[in-house]
Design an enzyme around this catalytic site. Sequence first.
Site, short mmCIF file in Angstrom:
data_model
loop_
_atom_site.label_atom_id
_atom_site.label_comp_id
_atom_site.label_asym_id
_atom_site.label_seq_id
_atom_site.Cartn_x
_atom_site.Cartn_y
_atom_site.Cartn_z
N LYS A 29 0.83 -1.22 0.00
CA LYS A 29 0.00 0.00 0.00
C LYS A 29 0.86 1.26 0.00
O LYS A 29 0.60 2.19 -0.75
CB LYS A 29 -0.89 0.07 1.26
N ARG A 74 -9.36 2.00 8.85
CA ARG A 74 -8.97 0.61 9.11
C ARG A 74 -10.05 -0.16 9.84
O ARG A 74 -9.86 -1.32 10.18
CB ARG A 74 -7.72 0.61 9.97
N ARG A 96 11.54 -6.84 5.44
CA ARG A 96 11.53 -5.39 5.65
C ARG A 96 12.05 -5.06 7.06
O ARG A 96 12.71 -4.04 7.26
CB ARG A 96 10.10 -4.85 5.48
N ARG A 108 11.78 -1.30 11.61
CA ARG A 108 10.57 -0.75 12.25
C ARG A 108 10.27 -1.52 13.52
O ARG A 108 10.35 -2.74 13.54
CB ARG A 108 9.39 -0.89 11.28
N ARG A 167 -0.90 -8.12 13.34
CA ARG A 167 -1.40 -7.14 12.36
C ARG A 167 -2.25 -7.83 11.29
O ARG A 167 -3.25 -7.28 10.82
CB ARG A 167 -0.24 -6.36 11.74
P1 AMP Z 1 1.03 1.12 8.74
O1 AMP Z 1 2.25 1.94 8.53
O2 AMP Z 1 -0.13 1.57 7.92
O3 AMP Z 1 1.30 -0.36 8.61
O4 AMP Z 1 0.57 1.35 10.27
C1 AMP Z 1 1.41 0.99 11.35
C2 AMP Z 1 0.62 0.96 12.63
O5 AMP Z 1 0.08 2.25 12.90
C3 AMP Z 1 -0.57 0.01 12.65
O6 AMP Z 1 -0.22 -1.33 12.97
C4 AMP Z 1 -1.44 0.65 13.74
O7 AMP Z 1 -0.95 0.36 15.03
C5 AMP Z 1 -1.21 2.13 13.49
N1 AMP Z 1 -2.21 2.69 12.54
C6 AMP Z 1 -1.96 3.23 11.31
N2 AMP Z 1 -3.11 3.64 10.74
C7 AMP Z 1 -4.10 3.36 11.64
C8 AMP Z 1 -5.50 3.52 11.63
N3 AMP Z 1 -6.16 4.05 10.56
N4 AMP Z 1 -6.19 3.11 12.73
C9 AMP Z 1 -5.58 2.59 13.80
N5 AMP Z 1 -4.26 2.38 13.86
C10 AMP Z 1 -3.51 2.77 12.79
#
Ligand code: AMP
Length: 189
Positions: free
Chosen positions: A16, A91, A130, A136, A147
């Site tokens: 994404k 989400r 990654r 990360r 996740r």
């Molecule tokens: P990502 O970089 O999109 O994989 O997001 C990393 C982490 O940020 C996720 O595992 C969540 O803990 C948090 N996160 C990101 N976007 C959201 C969202 N829309 N709602 C809740 N948690 C989020």
Amino acid sequence: MTSRRLLMLGPPGAGKGTQSARLAEELGIPQIATGEMLRAAVAAGSEVGKKAKARMDTGDLVPDSVVIGVAEERLSQPDVAAGFILDGFPRNRAQAEALDGMLPKLGCTLECCIVLAADVEVLVKRLLKRAEIEGRSDDNETSIRNRMAVYDEKTAPLIEYYNAKNILVEVDGLGEIDEVAARIAAAIG
Ligand code: AMP
């Protein structure tokens, strides 16, 4: 060119972020990535960052009130008038409904929800790789598995939510970055 208002959906590791960044660049629109914004907040030690960190480390969703606030603030910036691509928000259903409430205030609607489809085991391997490269703090196997489970339970139902609005396109997310980008371009026209 008409402004594009896109949403990228898909499991963790499906690409994404990569595909959204590329589309944003090509279309000249901002990429709105809540994960990136939350990581920046954690790094800055802000109030939002403090509320988000523990949940992010375990791979759970940050509370809706926090994320919806972050998204709403970002969507109120003037550059959004050119269009936008949402990456990682919404989400869950509550966030999707909150977004539905925000868009009329911006005088727009979502035009297209792109779902990047991919096999879970391939994604877990990709995320572990990654983890080695980017380091990360949420890229460890326990968090990655969580996740995936959170995605299945909370986020995947949004596919039906947007399908019911007739704005869903599903794209095979496996393959080279260029191949996937070409599929997306064909799907969104
Ligand atoms: P990502 O970089 O999109 O994989 O997001 C990393 C982490 O940020 C996720 O595992 C969540 O803990 C948090 N996160 C990101 N976007 C959201 C969202 N829309 N709602 C809740 N948690 C989020």
